[in-house]
Each structure stands twice: as C-alpha cells, then as structure tokens.
Design a protein around this motif. Sequence first.
Motif, PDB file in Angstrom:
ATOM      1  N   GLU A 136       0.834  -1.203   0.000  1.00  0.00           N
ATOM      2  CA  GLU A 136       0.000   0.000   0.000  1.00  0.00           C
ATOM      3  C   GLU A 136       0.869   1.253   0.000  1.00  0.00           C
ATOM      4  OE1 GLU A 136      -3.779   1.766   2.516  1.00  0.00           O
ATOM      5  OE2 GLU A 136      -2.159   0.769   3.611  1.00  0.00           O
ATOM      6  N   SER A 137       1.895   1.280   0.812  1.00  0.00           N
ATOM      7  CA  SER A 137       2.791   2.444   0.871  1.00  0.00           C
ATOM      8  C   SER A 137       3.460   2.675  -0.477  1.00  0.00           C
ATOM      9  CB  SER A 137       3.859   2.225   1.949  1.00  0.00           C
ATOM     10  OG  SER A 137       3.258   2.109   3.224  1.00  0.00           O
ATOM     11  N   HIS A 138       3.803   1.589  -1.135  1.00  0.00           N
ATOM     12  CA  HIS A 138       4.436   1.699  -2.456  1.00  0.00           C
ATOM     13  C   HIS A 138       3.486   2.354  -3.457  1.00  0.00           C
ATOM     14  CE1 HIS A 138       6.794   0.568  -6.005  1.00  0.00           C
ATOM     15  NE2 HIS A 138       5.661   0.137  -6.544  1.00  0.00           N
ATOM     16  N   PHE A 139       2.233   1.928  -3.480  1.00  0.00           N
ATOM     17  CA  PHE A 139       1.287   2.482  -4.455  1.00  0.00           C
ATOM     18  C   PHE A 139       0.860   3.905  -4.109  1.00  0.00           C
ATOM     19  CE2 PHE A 139       0.926  -1.806  -6.102  1.00  0.00           C
ATOM     20  CZ  PHE A 139       0.720  -1.581  -7.459  1.00  0.00           C
ATOM     21  N   LEU A 140       0.988   4.290  -2.858  1.00  0.00           N
ATOM     22  CA  LEU A 140       0.680   5.664  -2.474  1.00  0.00           C
ATOM     23  C   LEU A 140       1.827   6.621  -2.785  1.00  0.00           C
ATOM     24  CD1 LEU A 140      -1.114   5.070   0.955  1.00  0.00           C
ATOM     25  CD2 LEU A 140      -2.157   5.872  -1.191  1.00  0.00           C
ATOM     26  N   SER A 141       2.997   6.054  -3.075  1.00  0.00           N
ATOM     27  CA  SER A 141       4.164   6.871  -3.381  1.00  0.00           C
ATOM     28  C   SER A 141       4.092   7.392  -4.816  1.00  0.00           C
ATOM     29  CB  SER A 141       5.438   6.042  -3.201  1.00  0.00           C
ATOM     30  OG  SER A 141       6.551   6.725  -3.722  1.00  0.00           O
ATOM     31  N   HIS A 142       4.618   8.587  -5.028  1.00  0.00           N
ATOM     32  CA  HIS A 142       4.680   9.165  -6.369  1.00  0.00           C
ATOM     33  C   HIS A 142       5.961   8.760  -7.084  1.00  0.00           C
ATOM     34  CE1 HIS A 142       1.088  11.503  -5.675  1.00  0.00           C
ATOM     35  NE2 HIS A 142       1.613  12.023  -4.571  1.00  0.00           N
ATOM     36  N   GLN A 143       6.895   8.166  -6.366  1.00  0.00           N
ATOM     37  CA  GLN A 143       8.172   7.766  -6.953  1.00  0.00           C
ATOM     38  C   GLN A 143       8.159   6.261  -7.229  1.00  0.00           C
ATOM     39  OE1 GLN A 143      10.990   9.225  -4.035  1.00  0.00           O
ATOM     40  NE2 GLN A 143      11.162  11.193  -5.087  1.00  0.00           N
ATOM     41  N   ARG A 144       7.346   5.876  -8.161  1.00  0.00           N
ATOM     42  CA  ARG A 144       7.243   4.461  -8.517  1.00  0.00           C
ATOM     43  C   ARG A 144       6.840   4.355  -9.976  1.00  0.00           C
ATOM     44  NH1 ARG A 144       2.057   2.976  -9.331  1.00  0.00           N
ATOM     45  NH2 ARG A 144       0.428   4.296  -8.436  1.00  0.00           N
TER      46      ARG A 144
END
Length: 330
Positions: A136-144
């Motif tokens: 979830e934290s990964h998908f909420l990040s803009h740097q992905r």
Amino acid sequence: MNLYFLCGINVNLKVMRKFNLKINTPTHANLARFLQEEGWKPSKFSALASVNEKWLQFSTLVSNTLEYKHLLASFLQANHLGYLMPETFYIDDQIWPIVLDDITHSPYAHLPWILKPSMLNNGQHIHIFHDLNSIESHFLSHQRMGGPQVLQRYIVKPQLIQGPELGHKFSIRVLLVVSTHIGSALFPSGYLNIALKPYQENNFNQLEAHLTNEHLSDERMNVVQRLSDEIVIFQQYKMEIISTCQLLLKALKQQFVPVWQDKQPRIACFGVDFMVEAKGNKLWLLEANHGPCFPVDDSHPLFNSLYRPFWQQLIKRFIDLEPSIFISLD
C-alpha cells in the motif's frame, strides 16, 4: 495438417534452399547464421526464398498471451490452469486497492509478495514486500513505476543449490518452439540461472540474492548459467516441465483455434521459466519470454553446448521436416 501439403513444403525447401530474413533480432540472426551453415543461400527477394519473414511473424494473440505476465496469469485462470503459477493478480494504478482488499481476505494475506512490471524483463522495477502494508505504501508513493503489473505470491522457501557456504536460489529455463505447421516441441536441454549471491530469506533489500534474472540494472551478470544436463536436480522435474508445457499448448490451441489453421508455416521461440518451492518440491511456472535474448557470439559459455544444437535441430524439425531430438508436445 495434410501430409501431401507437408511433403510439398519439404520438397520445395530442399529445391530452393534460399532465405530472406531481416537481421534485426537475436532469433533472426541465429536462424540466418545456421541456415547458411546448413548450405542455405541468402536472397534479396522474399518471393524467391522458401524461408522468409513470414515464418517468424507468429500470431501476436499467442505471443502476447505468453509474454505479458498479466495476460499469462489471466489466461491460466480462464483455462483452469491457475495452479501452475504462484497466486497472481493483475494490478495497476486504478485497481490496486481492490486487489489488496481481495488478498486481505485470502489465506495468503500475511505472506510476502513480489511486484513485477508486466511488460518488462531483466528484473527491471521489481520489488519484494514483506506484507500488504508495504505494498500500500508503495502504491501511495509518487516515486514508482505505473502501468500494468502483476502481484505474485513470493516463494519464500525456494529449493536451493548448495554453494561453497550457503544455498543459492535458482530458476530453470527451457526452450520452447511453437509452430503452425508441424506441431510444437521442447528442446531436451535447458539451463539453470543460479543467483551469484547466497539466498537471504528475510533480507529483501538484497535483490541479487532473490532474483534469478540474467541481468538487473546493468550489463553485469546476476547469475551463473549451467546446462541443465549437468545439474542432477533438473532431471527430477523434467517430466513435469514437459507436462506443464503440454497443458499450456493444449489451452492455447483451444482458445486461439484460427491461429493453428494458418497455411503459412510459422514458428515462434520462447524461453519458459520455472522455479521449485522446497515445501512439497512444488514446480511453479513463472513466465515465458517470446524471442528471448539468444546469444549470437560463440564466446557465450553455453553457445556450443546448448544454442548451436538448438538451432541446428530447430532447422531439422521445423524447416527441413526431418527427425530431431526435440520433444513433441502435441
């Protein structure tokens, strides 16, 4: 396929023995090279060549279904073959909350997961997560990276090959040739990609120990490759690999019937990857790469032991229509 038609192809090829291929991929380059070694002559004109570009223009319906990981996962599920791959979900920028919610209510909620871009190879932008909160934290990040991806249950306890001190993770690659005119077949030898770094079960920061892709972020080798015939463990899974490829081909023929009714001879080469889970010695299908990056240089460690006989036998079976060592899947 009509026997007279096949014999007609064979006679025609033996008389003409000319090819017209654009040398724009490793598959094209190798096929042209080994045709010449067998006495074939290059031609400037496609119409005068009995082997031309049409031979390698295989249906994108089939090649994309196998090549793109999210399409392969959906295809397997639709054909009741989902058990061949670790639990796999299509995921993207829009539906990721729904996917994570589905996993939360599954028996696999507390297991690690691996996120793979659906249309990239060589370990690019792959991430391994300990839990759903990390995803979830990964998908909420803009740097992905965005776009279609697959979220797959990570095999935490893979079968390992013992190294000098600790065990090393490995995957198995086999070479599959699919054709429209004389069936599909598996080359009897493949190779193992063995991670150079010892496996570290809970340290996902060291991707080199967890991924068996040939390269990761640069041209530096991430694995050592060993001919499957030299590794005893391969023989234990060879028959199951053949059976899995047979199931895959049977489902493809049932779903894409018109492809196999094409009167133009066509072939496509795939590298099909497997991994073994230590618990229950379970063999898992990981992915299939269309037109894999075949080496074109004799200096490659496996060129003479694997790739040279592969291309020589491919020409025998699929072009000259003669007996070969390929294992028929039909």
